[in-house]
Design a protein around this motif. Structure first.
Motif, PDB file in Angstrom:
ATOM      1  N   MET A   1       8.340 -15.371  -0.362  1.00 49.16           N
ATOM      2  CA  MET A   1       8.193 -14.777   0.987  1.00 49.16           C
ATOM      3  C   MET A   1       6.719 -14.826   1.407  1.00 49.16           C
ATOM      4  O   MET A   1       5.848 -14.363   0.680  1.00 49.16           O
ATOM      5  N   THR A   2       6.437 -15.454   2.552  1.00 51.77           N
ATOM      6  CA  THR A   2       5.043 -15.474   3.014  1.00 51.77           C
ATOM      7  C   THR A   2       4.759 -14.136   3.700  1.00 51.77           C
ATOM      8  O   THR A   2       5.689 -13.473   4.175  1.00 51.77           O
ATOM      9  N   PRO A   3       3.490 -13.743   3.800  1.00 55.90           N
ATOM     10  CA  PRO A   3       3.175 -12.437   4.369  1.00 55.90           C
ATOM     11  C   PRO A   3       3.803 -12.183   5.739  1.00 55.90           C
ATOM     12  O   PRO A   3       4.247 -11.079   6.023  1.00 55.90           O
ATOM     13  N   SER A   4       3.937 -13.208   6.600  1.00 51.10           N
ATOM     14  CA  SER A   4       4.454 -12.951   7.945  1.00 51.10           C
ATOM     15  C   SER A   4       5.956 -12.641   7.945  1.00 51.10           C
ATOM     16  O   SER A   4       6.488 -12.119   8.914  1.00 51.10           O
ATOM     17  N   ASP A   5       6.676 -12.961   6.857  1.00 48.35           N
ATOM     18  CA  ASP A   5       8.124 -12.685   6.789  1.00 48.35           C
ATOM     19  C   ASP A   5       8.461 -11.289   6.260  1.00 48.35           C
ATOM     20  O   ASP A   5       9.632 -10.950   6.145  1.00 48.35           O
ATOM     21  N   ILE A   6       7.469 -10.510   5.890  1.00 49.35           N
ATOM     22  CA  ILE A   6       7.758  -9.228   5.229  1.00 49.35           C
ATOM     23  C   ILE A   6       8.333  -8.243   6.256  1.00 49.35           C
ATOM     24  O   ILE A   6       7.712  -8.012   7.298  1.00 49.35           O
ATOM     25  N   PRO A   7       9.518  -7.645   5.964  1.00 51.60           N
ATOM     26  CA  PRO A   7      10.047  -6.642   6.902  1.00 51.60           C
ATOM     27  C   PRO A   7       9.071  -5.471   7.036  1.00 51.60           C
ATOM     28  O   PRO A   7       8.428  -5.086   6.053  1.00 51.60           O
ATOM     29  N   THR A   8       8.952  -4.919   8.239  1.00 53.83           N
ATOM     30  CA  THR A   8       7.969  -3.847   8.488  1.00 53.83           C
ATOM     31  C   THR A   8       8.129  -2.710   7.486  1.00 53.83           C
ATOM     32  O   THR A   8       7.152  -2.203   6.934  1.00 53.83           O
ATOM     33  N   LYS A   9       9.382  -2.309   7.221  1.00 55.95           N
ATOM     34  CA  LYS A   9       9.599  -1.163   6.333  1.00 55.95           C
ATOM     35  C   LYS A   9       9.024  -1.394   4.935  1.00 55.95           C
ATOM     36  O   LYS A   9       8.529  -0.468   4.294  1.00 55.95           O
ATOM     37  N   ASP A  10       9.086  -2.639   4.474  1.00 58.86           N
ATOM     38  CA  ASP A  10       8.579  -2.941   3.127  1.00 58.86           C
ATOM     39  C   ASP A  10       7.061  -2.906   3.047  1.00 58.86           C
ATOM     40  O   ASP A  10       6.492  -2.990   1.955  1.00 58.86           O
ATOM     41  N   ARG A  11       6.401  -2.832   4.192  1.00 64.97           N
ATOM     42  CA  ARG A  11       4.932  -2.894   4.177  1.00 64.97           C
ATOM     43  C   ARG A  11       4.279  -1.585   3.751  1.00 64.97           C
ATOM     44  O   ARG A  11       3.101  -1.558   3.437  1.00 64.97           O
ATOM     45  N   LEU A  12       5.031  -0.515   3.787  1.00 68.87           N
ATOM     46  CA  LEU A  12       4.489   0.769   3.302  1.00 68.87           C
ATOM     47  C   LEU A  12       4.942   0.979   1.861  1.00 68.87           C
ATOM     48  O   LEU A  12       6.142   1.035   1.583  1.00 68.87           O
ATOM     49  N   ILE A  13       3.982   1.064   0.965  1.00 66.04           N
ATOM     50  CA  ILE A  13       4.287   1.340  -0.446  1.00 66.04           C
ATOM     51  C   ILE A  13       3.817   2.759  -0.739  1.00 66.04           C
ATOM     52  O   ILE A  13       2.613   3.049  -0.665  1.00 66.04           O
ATOM     53  N   VAL A  14       4.752   3.643  -1.008  1.00 70.51           N
ATOM     54  CA  VAL A  14       4.388   5.034  -1.287  1.00 70.51           C
ATOM     55  C   VAL A  14       4.083   5.188  -2.776  1.00 70.51           C
ATOM     56  O   VAL A  14       4.913   4.855  -3.637  1.00 70.51           O
ATOM     57  N   ALA A  15       2.858   5.653  -3.059  1.00 67.76           N
ATOM     58  CA  ALA A  15       2.443   5.858  -4.453  1.00 67.76           C
ATOM     59  C   ALA A  15       3.063   7.156  -4.961  1.00 67.76           C
ATOM     60  O   ALA A  15       2.730   8.247  -4.477  1.00 67.76           O
ATOM     61  N   LEU A  16       3.961   7.034  -5.945  1.00 65.00           N
ATOM     62  CA  LEU A  16       4.618   8.220  -6.523  1.00 65.00           C
ATOM     63  C   LEU A  16       3.680   8.820  -7.575  1.00 65.00           C
ATOM     64  O   LEU A  16       3.971   8.808  -8.774  1.00 65.00           O
ATOM     65  N   ASP A  17       2.531   9.311  -7.115  1.00 61.27           N
ATOM     66  CA  ASP A  17       1.559   9.922  -8.029  1.00 61.27           C
ATOM     67  C   ASP A  17       1.952  11.383  -8.225  1.00 61.27           C
ATOM     68  O   ASP A  17       1.384  12.297  -7.626  1.00 61.27           O
ATOM     69  N   LEU A  18       2.964  11.566  -9.059  1.00 59.17           N
ATOM     70  CA  LEU A  18       3.561  12.883  -9.287  1.00 59.17           C
ATOM     71  C   LEU A  18       3.716  13.091 -10.788  1.00 59.17           C
ATOM     72  O   LEU A  18       3.811  12.117 -11.547  1.00 59.17           O
ATOM     73  N   PRO A  19       3.742  14.350 -11.248  1.00 55.53           N
ATOM     74  CA  PRO A  19       3.708  14.603 -12.689  1.00 55.53           C
ATOM     75  C   PRO A  19       4.981  14.287 -13.466  1.00 55.53           C
ATOM     76  O   PRO A  19       4.921  14.099 -14.679  1.00 55.53           O
ATOM     77  N   SER A  20       6.116  14.239 -12.819  1.00 58.93           N
ATOM     78  CA  SER A  20       7.343  14.054 -13.601  1.00 58.93           C
ATOM     79  C   SER A  20       8.336  13.169 -12.854  1.00 58.93           C
ATOM     80  O   SER A  20       8.279  13.037 -11.626  1.00 58.93           O
ATOM     81  N   VAL A  21       9.255  12.586 -13.626  1.00 60.86           N
ATOM     82  CA  VAL A  21      10.312  11.760 -13.045  1.00 60.86           C
ATOM     83  C   VAL A  21      11.161  12.601 -12.089  1.00 60.86           C
ATOM     84  O   VAL A  21      11.554  12.148 -11.015  1.00 60.86           O
ATOM     85  N   GLN A  22      11.377  13.844 -12.484  1.00 58.38           N
ATOM     86  CA  GLN A  22      12.196  14.726 -11.634  1.00 58.38           C
ATOM     87  C   GLN A  22      11.561  14.889 -10.243  1.00 58.38           C
ATOM     88  O   GLN A  22      12.227  14.774  -9.217  1.00 58.38           O
ATOM     89  N   GLY A  32      14.203   9.186   1.664  1.00 61.46           N
ATOM     90  CA  GLY A  32      15.458   8.562   2.102  1.00 61.46           C
ATOM     91  C   GLY A  32      15.285   7.103   2.483  1.00 61.46           C
ATOM     92  O   GLY A  32      14.539   6.355   1.833  1.00 61.46           O
ATOM     93  N   ASP A  33      15.954   6.710   3.560  1.00 64.73           N
ATOM     94  CA  ASP A  33      15.915   5.312   3.986  1.00 64.73           C
ATOM     95  C   ASP A  33      14.608   4.928   4.658  1.00 64.73           C
ATOM     96  O   ASP A  33      14.394   3.759   4.982  1.00 64.73           O
ATOM     97  N   SER A  34      13.734   5.895   4.914  1.00 61.40           N
ATOM     98  CA  SER A  34      12.484   5.574   5.617  1.00 61.40           C
ATOM     99  C   SER A  34      11.570   4.701   4.775  1.00 61.40           C
ATOM    100  O   SER A  34      10.753   3.961   5.313  1.00 61.40           O
ATOM    101  N   VAL A  35      11.656   4.834   3.444  1.00 61.37           N
ATOM    102  CA  VAL A  35      10.734   4.108   2.564  1.00 61.37           C
ATOM    103  C   VAL A  35      11.532   3.255   1.577  1.00 61.37           C
ATOM    104  O   VAL A  35      12.475   3.731   0.953  1.00 61.37           O
ATOM    105  N   SER A  36      11.137   1.980   1.461  1.00 55.78           N
ATOM    106  CA  SER A  36      11.872   1.068   0.573  1.00 55.78           C
ATOM    107  C   SER A  36      11.044   0.606  -0.621  1.00 55.78           C
ATOM    108  O   SER A  36      11.564  -0.068  -1.504  1.00 55.78           O
ATOM    109  N   PHE A  37       9.747   0.946  -0.640  1.00 50.74           N
ATOM    110  CA  PHE A  37       8.849   0.389  -1.665  1.00 50.74           C
ATOM    111  C   PHE A  37       8.052   1.528  -2.289  1.00 50.74           C
ATOM    112  O   PHE A  37       7.452   2.336  -1.569  1.00 50.74           O
ATOM    113  N   PHE A  38       8.051   1.606  -3.615  1.00 51.25           N
ATOM    114  CA  PHE A  38       7.368   2.711  -4.303  1.00 51.25           C
ATOM    115  C   PHE A  38       6.428   2.164  -5.360  1.00 51.25           C
ATOM    116  O   PHE A  38       6.709   1.148  -6.003  1.00 51.25           O
ATOM    117  N   LYS A  39       5.328   2.878  -5.533  1.00 49.49           N
ATOM    118  CA  LYS A  39       4.376   2.487  -6.576  1.00 49.49           C
ATOM    119  C   LYS A  39       4.406   3.516  -7.701  1.00 49.49           C
ATOM    120  O   LYS A  39       4.368   4.722  -7.464  1.00 49.49           O
TER     121      LYS A  39
END
Ligand code: C5P
Length: 237
Positions: A1-22, A32-39
């Motif tokens: 996938m070239t950069p121009s083909d990336i769906p807008t929603k996938d462009r936000l990567i939320v960093a799950l910098d949290l202490p536990s899996v829970q 929910g459905d607002s975010v599709s990409f997690f770090k």
């Protein structure tokens, strides 16, 4: 996938910098459905985050494993071979030639993409000099960006301040992934080289990594949606 083909929603990567899996799973559910990409970075990776990466990938989410690997080539390669089995989309390594070469070779045949971290966004020229480097941030970023491209790296993690220069340098085949994003009004924390979501996209970033402004917000979903709304016009331009 070239950069121009990336769906807008996938462009936000939320960093799950949290202490536990829970807590991470609760955040994913809240977004929910607002975010599709997690770090998943150090904090969560060392608290059960690797099985979570597989679970998120199995649930149709995209995962950036921000493990910033750096070791002798053989160790990096063996690690990358196993990481490639988790179903993540991106894995970060530090932009040292031996490390990058080993990671690229070891991911061959999988769908994992390797991102090279040029200079951490919490570093400025003084921090690099204190660590024994002769070059400042922009020269180091450029030199490492050029090496990354030559070695077949898929993308570069850089500050939004360097995105425009790097885009000119590496063209449009490599992904530019930028942390150090702060929507107007949010605290900078320990980040020294920051910009707003719209400016980062305008400068040539493909993916925005945002942690604390989203996960520490009273309403994380609203902040994530506001970031996506902010970047949409820049993508259409
Ligand atoms: O909370 P904040 O938005 O500053 O989080 C940024 C995330 O991006 C953190 O998880 C941090 O580890 C990561 N990161 C960074 N600079 C880099 C590479 C990754 O800040 N060069």
């Amino acid at each position: 996938m070239t950069p121009s083909d990336i769906p807008t929603k996938d462009r936000l990567i939320v960093a799950l910098d949290l202490p536990s899996v829970q807590q991470a799973e609760a955040m994913v559910a809240r977004l929910g459905d607002s975010v599709s990409f997690f770090k998943i970075g150090y904090q969560l990776a060392y608290a059960g985050g690797l099985p979570l990466a597989r679970k998120l990938a199995d649930d149709g989410k995209k995962v950036f494993l921000d493990l910033k690997l750096h070791d002798i080539g053989n160790t990096v390669a063996r690690g990358v071979e196993n990481i490639a089995k988790l179903g993540a989309t991106f894995l970060s390594v530090h932009a040292y030639p031996q490390t990058m070469k080993a990671a690229v070779e070891a991911r061959t045949g999988s769908s994992l993409k390797i991102l090279a971290v040029t200079v951490l966004t919490s570093y400025d020229d003084g921090d690099l000099h204190a660590a024994g480097y002769r070059l400042g941030v922009s020269d180091t970023v450029e030199a490492r960006g050029r090496q990354a491209q030559g070695l077949g790296i898929d993308g570069i993690v850089c500050s939004p301040e360097e995105a425009a220069a790097l885009r000119r340098l590496v063209g449009h085949q490599m992904h530019l992934v930028t942390p150090g994003i702060r929507p107007a009004g949010s605290a900078s924390g320990d980040q020294k080289r920051i910009t707003t979501p719209a400016r980062a996209i305008a400068a040539g970033s493909d993916y925005l990594v945002v942690g604390r402004p989203v996960v520490e917000a009273a309403d994380p979903k609203a902040v994530a949606e506001a970031i996506l709304a902010e970047i949409t016009p820049s993508l259409a331009a």
